[in-house]
Design an enzyme around this catalytic site. Structure first.
Site, PDB file in Angstrom:
ATOM      1  N   ARG A  50     -89.249  32.178  25.711  1.00 58.51           N
ATOM      2  CA  ARG A  50     -90.127  32.827  24.736  1.00 58.51           C
ATOM      3  C   ARG A  50     -90.116  32.072  23.402  1.00 58.51           C
ATOM      4  O   ARG A  50     -89.073  31.627  22.946  1.00 58.51           O
ATOM      5  CB  ARG A  50     -89.603  34.253  24.522  1.00 58.51           C
ATOM      6  CG  ARG A  50     -90.376  35.066  23.559  1.00 58.51           C
ATOM      7  CD  ARG A  50     -90.113  36.509  23.771  1.00 58.51           C
ATOM      8  NE  ARG A  50     -88.855  36.963  23.179  1.00 58.51           N
ATOM      9  CZ  ARG A  50     -88.539  38.255  23.069  1.00 58.51           C
ATOM     10  NH1 ARG A  50     -89.335  39.187  23.534  1.00 58.51           N
ATOM     11  NH2 ARG A  50     -87.400  38.602  22.517  1.00 58.51           N
TER      12      ARG A  50
ATOM     13  N   ARG B 189     -86.332  32.428  19.040  1.00 60.31           N
ATOM     14  CA  ARG B 189     -85.397  33.352  18.387  1.00 60.31           C
ATOM     15  C   ARG B 189     -83.977  32.986  18.774  1.00 60.31           C
ATOM     16  O   ARG B 189     -83.707  32.671  19.930  1.00 60.31           O
ATOM     17  CB  ARG B 189     -85.698  34.786  18.836  1.00 60.31           C
ATOM     18  CG  ARG B 189     -86.810  35.420  18.056  1.00 60.31           C
ATOM     19  CD  ARG B 189     -87.252  36.728  18.628  1.00 60.31           C
ATOM     20  NE  ARG B 189     -86.164  37.651  18.945  1.00 60.31           N
ATOM     21  CZ  ARG B 189     -86.361  38.889  19.378  1.00 60.31           C
ATOM     22  NH1 ARG B 189     -87.583  39.348  19.545  1.00 60.31           N
ATOM     23  NH2 ARG B 189     -85.336  39.673  19.662  1.00 60.31           N
TER      24      ARG B 189
ATOM     25  N   ARG C  96     -83.039  53.242  20.615  1.00 61.53           N
ATOM     26  CA  ARG C  96     -82.308  52.453  21.599  1.00 61.53           C
ATOM     27  C   ARG C  96     -81.026  53.149  22.031  1.00 61.53           C
ATOM     28  O   ARG C  96     -80.294  52.604  22.857  1.00 61.53           O
ATOM     29  CB  ARG C  96     -81.953  51.093  20.997  1.00 61.53           C
ATOM     30  CG  ARG C  96     -82.921  49.969  21.381  1.00 61.53           C
ATOM     31  CD  ARG C  96     -82.478  48.763  20.597  1.00 61.53           C
ATOM     32  NE  ARG C  96     -82.800  47.492  21.161  1.00 61.53           N
ATOM     33  CZ  ARG C  96     -83.822  46.730  20.786  1.00 61.53           C
ATOM     34  NH1 ARG C  96     -84.702  47.179  19.935  1.00 61.53           N
ATOM     35  NH2 ARG C  96     -83.973  45.526  21.271  1.00 61.53           N
TER      36      ARG C  96
ATOM     37  N   ARG D 229     -77.837  41.153  25.737  1.00 66.19           N
ATOM     38  CA  ARG D 229     -78.814  42.172  25.340  1.00 66.19           C
ATOM     39  C   ARG D 229     -79.218  43.024  26.539  1.00 66.19           C
ATOM     40  O   ARG D 229     -79.415  44.228  26.414  1.00 66.19           O
ATOM     41  CB  ARG D 229     -80.040  41.499  24.699  1.00 66.19           C
ATOM     42  CG  ARG D 229     -79.703  40.925  23.324  1.00 66.19           C
ATOM     43  CD  ARG D 229     -80.692  39.885  22.880  1.00 66.19           C
ATOM     44  NE  ARG D 229     -82.005  40.448  22.646  1.00 66.19           N
ATOM     45  CZ  ARG D 229     -83.138  39.759  22.740  1.00 66.19           C
ATOM     46  NH1 ARG D 229     -83.112  38.472  23.071  1.00 66.19           N
ATOM     47  NH2 ARG D 229     -84.279  40.340  22.498  1.00 66.19           N
TER      48      ARG D 229
ATOM     49  N   LYS E 297     -93.009  44.725  25.572  1.00 66.36           N
ATOM     50  CA  LYS E 297     -93.368  45.844  24.676  1.00 66.36           C
ATOM     51  C   LYS E 297     -94.200  45.326  23.499  1.00 66.36           C
ATOM     52  O   LYS E 297     -95.215  45.905  23.151  1.00 66.36           O
ATOM     53  CB  LYS E 297     -92.103  46.556  24.161  1.00 66.36           C
ATOM     54  CG  LYS E 297     -91.207  47.078  25.276  1.00 66.36           C
ATOM     55  CD  LYS E 297     -90.018  47.874  24.748  1.00 66.36           C
ATOM     56  CE  LYS E 297     -89.028  47.070  23.924  1.00 66.36           C
ATOM     57  NZ  LYS E 297     -88.285  46.032  24.679  1.00 66.36           N
TER      58      LYS E 297
HETATM   59  P1  AMP Z   1     -85.887  43.296  19.383  1.00 63.60           P
HETATM   60  O1  AMP Z   1     -86.770  42.435  18.544  1.00 63.60           O
HETATM   61  O2  AMP Z   1     -86.449  44.676  19.579  1.00 63.60           O
HETATM   62  O3  AMP Z   1     -85.518  42.635  20.696  1.00 63.60           O
HETATM   63  O4  AMP Z   1     -84.531  43.501  18.563  1.00 63.60           O
HETATM   64  C1  AMP Z   1     -83.708  42.394  18.226  1.00 63.60           C
HETATM   65  C2  AMP Z   1     -82.340  42.883  17.798  1.00 63.60           C
HETATM   66  O5  AMP Z   1     -82.469  43.741  16.647  1.00 63.60           O
HETATM   67  C3  AMP Z   1     -81.602  43.739  18.827  1.00 63.60           C
HETATM   68  O6  AMP Z   1     -80.908  42.946  19.798  1.00 63.60           O
HETATM   69  C4  AMP Z   1     -80.642  44.517  17.917  1.00 63.60           C
HETATM   70  O7  AMP Z   1     -79.570  43.699  17.477  1.00 63.60           O
HETATM   71  C5  AMP Z   1     -81.520  44.804  16.695  1.00 63.60           C
HETATM   72  N1  AMP Z   1     -82.266  46.077  16.869  1.00 63.60           N
HETATM   73  C6  AMP Z   1     -83.615  46.226  16.974  1.00 63.60           C
HETATM   74  N2  AMP Z   1     -83.943  47.526  17.120  1.00 63.60           N
HETATM   75  C7  AMP Z   1     -82.768  48.206  17.125  1.00 63.60           C
HETATM   76  C8  AMP Z   1     -82.433  49.585  17.268  1.00 63.60           C
HETATM   77  N3  AMP Z   1     -83.371  50.535  17.471  1.00 63.60           N
HETATM   78  N4  AMP Z   1     -81.120  49.927  17.224  1.00 63.60           N
HETATM   79  C9  AMP Z   1     -80.158  49.010  17.013  1.00 63.60           C
HETATM   80  N5  AMP Z   1     -80.398  47.695  16.909  1.00 63.60           N
HETATM   81  C10 AMP Z   1     -81.697  47.279  16.951  1.00 63.60           C
END
Ligand code: AMP
Length: 217
Positions: free
Chosen positions: A131, A164, A92, A175, A17
């Site tokens: 990554r 990360r 989400r 996740r 994404k």
């Molecule tokens: P991402 O960078 O999108 O993979 O997000 C990393 C982490 O941030 C996720 O595993 C969640 O812990 C938190 N996070 C990001 N976006 C959301 C969301 N819309 N709702 C809840 N937690 C989020």
């Protein structure tokens, strides 16, 4: 040129994404709203919000709906979203999708499309655990599929590349489980709303980008 400009990118972690957001936002002058990037920024800045989100993120769990919805609401009403936006990683949960709908209605706006990034889980795990990202500009690389020219250094800005903490195998598996249980129900939600389009995100970046532009016509 694309016709659909108020977008949600929906899909499991590692589906690409963020990778496909970068060329689209540049070509179409769209705002990029990544809740994950905003939360990592809060952690780096040592804010209270960052401190409370860190434990959830390190465990691969979701941060509470009201916290992320509040962050997104602020952005949506800002001038940078006037020509369109990509919501990357939000919503989400179905509750977040409902909060988003209300927020957009408040400002007289609506979504044009929700793009589902579809890829098999074994590929997602391979991508996530290899990554690496730039600390300065957030450009993403992959040690196997898309390595930087010089190890550990960002091609774009010379910044330091890091892995990360939530891209370890165990957290990445968590996740994906959280995605299946809490986020995948959004596929039915947005299909029912007539907004869902799907792309094959196992494709290499250039082909994936062409597929993305084609579904946004
Ligand atoms: P991402 O960078 O999108 O993979 O997000 C990393 C982490 O941030 C996720 O595993 C969640 O812990 C938190 N996070 C990001 N976006 C959301 C969301 N819309 N709702 C809840 N937690 C989020």
């Amino acid at each position: 040129m694309i016709n659909k400009k108020n977008l949600v990118f929906l899909g499991p972690p590692g589906a690409g994404k963020g990778t496909l957001s970068a060329p689209l936002m540049e070509a179409e002058k769209l705002a990029h709203i990544s809740t994950g990037d905003i939360l990592r920024g809060e952690i780096a800045a040592g804010t209270e919000l960052g401190k409370s989100a860190k434990a959830c993120m390190d465990a691969g769990k979701l941060v509470p709906d009201d916290v992320v919805a509040g962050m997104v609401a602020n952005k949506l009403s800002s001038p940078e979203c006037a020509d369109g936006f990509i919501l990357d990683g939000f919503p989400r949960t179905v509750a977040q999708a409902e909060l988003l709908k209300k927020e957009l209605e408040k400002i007289g706006s609506k979504l044009d499309a929700v793009v589902l990034f579809d890829a098999p889980e074994d590929l997602l795990l391979q991508r996530l655990t290899a990554r690496i990202m730039c600390r300065k500009c957030n450009t993403g690389y992959n040690k196997i599929f898309c390595p930087p020219k010089q190890e550990g250094i960002c091609d774009a800005c010379g910044g330091e590349l890091y892995q990360r903490s939530d891209d370890s195998l165990e957290t990445a598996q968590n996740r994906l489980k959280v995605y299946r249980e809490q986020t995948a129900p959004l596929i039915d939600f947005y299909t029912a709303a007539g907004l869902l389009v799907t792309i094959d995100s196992s494709l290499p970046k250039d082909e994936g980008y062409a597929a993305l532009c084609a579904v946004l016509q």
